[in-house]
Write a protein that holds these residues in place. Structure first.
Motif, PDB file in Angstrom:
ATOM      1  N   GLY A 142       0.762  -1.247   0.033  1.00  0.00           N
ATOM      2  CA  GLY A 142      -0.145  -0.081   0.126  1.00  0.00           C
ATOM      3  C   GLY A 142       1.049   1.285   0.023  1.00  0.00           C
ATOM      4  N   MET A 143       0.579   2.036  -0.910  1.00  0.00           N
ATOM      5  CA  MET A 143       1.385   3.522  -1.123  1.00  0.00           C
ATOM      6  C   MET A 143       0.651   4.638  -0.258  1.00  0.00           C
ATOM      7  SD  MET A 143       2.420   6.534  -1.843  1.00  0.00           S
ATOM      8  CE  MET A 143       1.044   7.187  -2.884  1.00  0.00           C
ATOM      9  N   GLY A 144       1.385   4.991   0.652  1.00  0.00           N
ATOM     10  CA  GLY A 144       0.815   6.541   1.834  1.00  0.00           C
ATOM     11  C   GLY A 144       1.874   6.862   2.096  1.00  0.00           C
ATOM     12  N   GLY A 145       2.782   5.751   2.956  1.00  0.00           N
ATOM     13  CA  GLY A 145       3.749   6.582   3.876  1.00  0.00           C
ATOM     14  C   GLY A 145       4.889   7.033   2.986  1.00  0.00           C
ATOM     15  N   ALA A 146       5.194   6.772   1.768  1.00  0.00           N
ATOM     16  CA  ALA A 146       6.093   7.330   1.051  1.00  0.00           C
ATOM     17  C   ALA A 146       5.805   8.600   0.713  1.00  0.00           C
ATOM     18  CB  ALA A 146       6.362   6.578  -0.049  1.00  0.00           C
ATOM     19  N   LEU A 147       4.336   8.894   0.383  1.00  0.00           N
ATOM     20  CA  LEU A 147       3.785  10.364   0.159  1.00  0.00           C
ATOM     21  C   LEU A 147       3.977  11.083   1.383  1.00  0.00           C
ATOM     22  CD1 LEU A 147       2.145  12.163  -1.581  1.00  0.00           C
ATOM     23  CD2 LEU A 147       0.336  11.116  -0.952  1.00  0.00           C
ATOM     24  N   ASP A 148       3.159  10.409   2.816  1.00  0.00           N
ATOM     25  CA  ASP A 148       3.337  11.288   3.892  1.00  0.00           C
ATOM     26  C   ASP A 148       4.843  11.607   4.159  1.00  0.00           C
ATOM     27  OD1 ASP A 148       0.684  10.729   3.609  1.00  0.00           O
ATOM     28  OD2 ASP A 148       0.770   8.929   4.769  1.00  0.00           O
ATOM     29  N   SER A 149       5.690  10.811   3.951  1.00  0.00           N
ATOM     30  CA  SER A 149       7.146  11.147   4.407  1.00  0.00           C
ATOM     31  C   SER A 149       7.630  12.203   3.611  1.00  0.00           C
ATOM     32  CB  SER A 149       8.006   9.865   4.438  1.00  0.00           C
ATOM     33  OG  SER A 149       7.228   8.907   5.003  1.00  0.00           O
ATOM     34  N   ALA A 150       7.236  12.220   2.502  1.00  0.00           N
ATOM     35  CA  ALA A 150       7.695  13.326   1.512  1.00  0.00           C
ATOM     36  C   ALA A 150       7.222  15.018   2.016  1.00  0.00           C
ATOM     37  CB  ALA A 150       7.291  13.100  -0.037  1.00  0.00           C
ATOM     38  N   ARG A 151       5.790  14.676   2.330  1.00  0.00           N
ATOM     39  CA  ARG A 151       5.103  15.935   2.907  1.00  0.00           C
ATOM     40  C   ARG A 151       5.833  16.250   4.134  1.00  0.00           C
ATOM     41  NH1 ARG A 151      -0.910  13.751   1.015  1.00  0.00           N
ATOM     42  NH2 ARG A 151      -0.970  14.569  -1.017  1.00  0.00           N
ATOM     43  N   PHE A 152       6.099  15.240   4.769  1.00  0.00           N
ATOM     44  CA  PHE A 152       6.889  15.681   6.300  1.00  0.00           C
ATOM     45  C   PHE A 152       8.170  16.374   5.814  1.00  0.00           C
ATOM     46  CE2 PHE A 152       8.808  13.322   9.961  1.00  0.00           C
ATOM     47  CZ  PHE A 152       8.616  14.213  10.990  1.00  0.00           C
ATOM     48  N   LYS A 153       8.969  15.693   4.889  1.00  0.00           N
ATOM     49  CA  LYS A 153      10.250  16.468   4.648  1.00  0.00           C
ATOM     50  C   LYS A 153       9.902  17.705   4.089  1.00  0.00           C
ATOM     51  CE  LYS A 153      11.620  11.872   3.373  1.00  0.00           C
ATOM     52  NZ  LYS A 153      12.488  11.112   2.483  1.00  0.00           N
ATOM     53  N   TYR A 154       8.991  17.868   3.406  1.00  0.00           N
ATOM     54  CA  TYR A 154       8.591  19.353   3.001  1.00  0.00           C
ATOM     55  C   TYR A 154       8.255  20.409   4.019  1.00  0.00           C
ATOM     56  CZ  TYR A 154       5.380  22.975   1.210  1.00  0.00           C
ATOM     57  OH  TYR A 154       4.550  24.105   0.757  1.00  0.00           O
ATOM     58  N   ARG A 155       7.799  19.837   4.946  1.00  0.00           N
ATOM     59  CA  ARG A 155       7.356  20.627   6.242  1.00  0.00           C
ATOM     60  C   ARG A 155       8.533  20.990   7.148  1.00  0.00           C
ATOM     61  NH1 ARG A 155       3.093  23.668   4.920  1.00  0.00           N
ATOM     62  NH2 ARG A 155       1.338  22.469   4.419  1.00  0.00           N
ATOM     63  N   LEU A 156       9.424  20.020   7.221  1.00  0.00           N
ATOM     64  CA  LEU A 156      10.485  19.960   8.031  1.00  0.00           C
ATOM     65  C   LEU A 156      11.378  21.003   7.443  1.00  0.00           C
ATOM     66  CD1 LEU A 156      11.426  16.136   8.634  1.00  0.00           C
ATOM     67  CD2 LEU A 156      10.949  18.138  10.577  1.00  0.00           C
ATOM     68  N   ALA A 157      11.641  21.161   6.147  1.00  0.00           N
ATOM     69  CA  ALA A 157      12.787  21.811   5.407  1.00  0.00           C
ATOM     70  C   ALA A 157      12.031  23.460   5.429  1.00  0.00           C
ATOM     71  CB  ALA A 157      12.713  21.312   4.001  1.00  0.00           C
ATOM     72  N   GLU A 158      10.866  23.485   5.496  1.00  0.00           N
ATOM     73  CA  GLU A 158      10.201  24.943   5.581  1.00  0.00           C
ATOM     74  C   GLU A 158      10.570  25.513   6.869  1.00  0.00           C
ATOM     75  OE1 GLU A 158       5.475  26.094   4.173  1.00  0.00           O
ATOM     76  OE2 GLU A 158       5.813  24.533   6.069  1.00  0.00           O
ATOM     77  N   ALA A 159       9.930  24.712   7.959  1.00  0.00           N
ATOM     78  CA  ALA A 159      10.587  25.139   9.291  1.00  0.00           C
ATOM     79  C   ALA A 159      11.978  25.407   9.543  1.00  0.00           C
ATOM     80  CB  ALA A 159       9.818  24.307  10.433  1.00  0.00           C
TER      81      ALA A 159
END
Ligand SMILES: NC(=O)c1ccc[n+]([C@@H]2O[C@H](COP(=O)([O-])OP(=O)(O)OC[C@H]3O[C@@H](n4cnc5c(N)ncnc54)[C@H](O)[C@@H]3O)[C@@H](O)[C@H]2O)c1
Ligand SMILES: O=C(O)C[C@H](O)C(=O)O
Length: 310
Positions: A142-159
């Motif tokens: 099931g594909m979900g975590g790879a996407l959610d982790s990419a979004r997590f990294k986007y938010r981490l980099a932003e902060a």
């Protein structure tokens, strides 16, 4: 490698496009139920080959599974997306019927296929595909975590105000607004824990923004996202094609791992030529464990609806 993508809508077409651009597949077959739709998307994408510099061939068919025969990997994106204000779980009635039929059709023509489930509610649809096909657990992802982790990294980099390539982080748990477990205490900037740079309040903000990442985009777009979902799928398919044994959080059928049983939920796995080569059991803090258990309860509750609906 032959890859079938079922559903030539926003996510399916994006998957096909990224897989083609990354140029590791010989053949991509798009399938849709809407007459001529997959054929049109395939032709449009093929007309980008000389521009984007790929040699993969892309064909489209209307509900013709014979054309998918011998697929190494099949991605299921068929089904309805949510609209603003909805949860993914509300899609279950329509999507369960679609995913079950599609999965059964796929294995009739490609008995050795590895299936990647994208349709929502994804963890429950992955569980349904596993039950409906009886495929060994390594061949249902099931594909979900790879996407959610990419979004997590986007938010981490932003902060952190840094490039995304500087950050590392993973989201486990169910692919739902409440069920995601961003592992913020394990996230790093170039191997330094992000806690060294971010306040408790900033970390809580990143976690919350990550969990509602899909809902935020759905509100902006009027339908759910497709670029990052397509890119995330293409990375999983690439890891299979290249037998890279790369680690991604994916929804996998658990049989005792993490103390959980009889459900599909996001955990770290190694992806290679056999699909899920290994479920990796990492050390979780008490807080992370408790969140994963609560998330699993939510997924199991949704799976319970399946027995009624499917
Ligand atoms: N797991 C994830 O991370 C993730 C990410 C994004 C979207 N999604 C989910 O993916 C699904 C697709 O989203 P979308 O934005 O591409 O929707 P979309 O409406 O753009 O495309 C869905 C396509 O599926 C087709 N379809 C419907 N029934 C079919 C069937 N029986 N056989 C073949 N094709 C069929 C439709 O004709 C349509 O073209 C939704 O359920 C969405 O929630 C999941
Ligand atoms: O948010 C959605 O409904 C689609 C998908 O699961 C996503 O996270 O983008």
């Amino acid at each position: 490698m032959k890859v079938t993508v079922v559903g030539a809508g926003a996510v399916g077409a994006s998957c096909a496009e990224y897989i083609a651009i990354k140029d590791f597949a010989d053949e991509i077959v798009l399938v849709d139920i809407k007459e001529g739709f997959a054929e049109g998307k395939a032709m449009d994408l093929m007309q980008t080959a000389s521009l984007n510099g790929f040699d993969s061939t892309i064909t489209g068919v209307t509900n013709d599974y014979a054309a998918t025969a011998g697929s190494d990997v099949a991605v299921i994106t068929s089904g309805i997306p949510r609209k603003p204000g909805m949860t993914r779980e509300e899609l279950i009635t329509t999507n369960a019927n679609i995913v079950k039929t599609v999965a059964e059709n796929l294995i009739k023509h490609s008995p050795e296929v590895i299936i990647i489930v994208v349709s929502n509610p994804m963890d429950t649809m992955t569980y349904l595909a596993a039950k409906a096909t009886g495929l060994p657990k390594n061949r249902i992802i099931g594909m979900g975590g790879a996407l959610d982790s990419a979004r997590f990294k986007y938010r981490l980099a932003e902060a952190l105000d840094c490039p995304q390539s500087d950050v590392s982080g993973m989201v486990i748990g169910g692919h739902s607004d409440v069920g995601m477990v961003p592992l913020i205490e394990k996230a790093t900037r170039n191997s330094v824990p992000v806690s060294e740079f971010l306040s408790e309040e900033q970390k809580a903000g990143i976690v919350e923004a990550t969990k509602v990442g899909g809902a935020t985009l759905t509100k902006l777009l009027g339908t759910s996202a497709w670029y990052a979902p397509g890119a995330a799928v293409s990375e999983l398919v690439k890891a299979i094609a290249l037998d890279s044994k790369k680690m991604f959080p994916c929804s996998a059928l658990l049989e005792g791992e993490y103390g959980l049983n009889d459900l599909c939920i996001g955990v770290p796995v190694l992806i290679g030529k056999n699909g899920i080569e290994k479920i990796v059991e990492i050390e979780l803090s008490e807080d992370e464990k408790a969140k994963l258990v609560t998330s699993a309860e939510g997924v199991s509750k949704t799976n319970g609806l399946l027995e009624v609906e499917a």
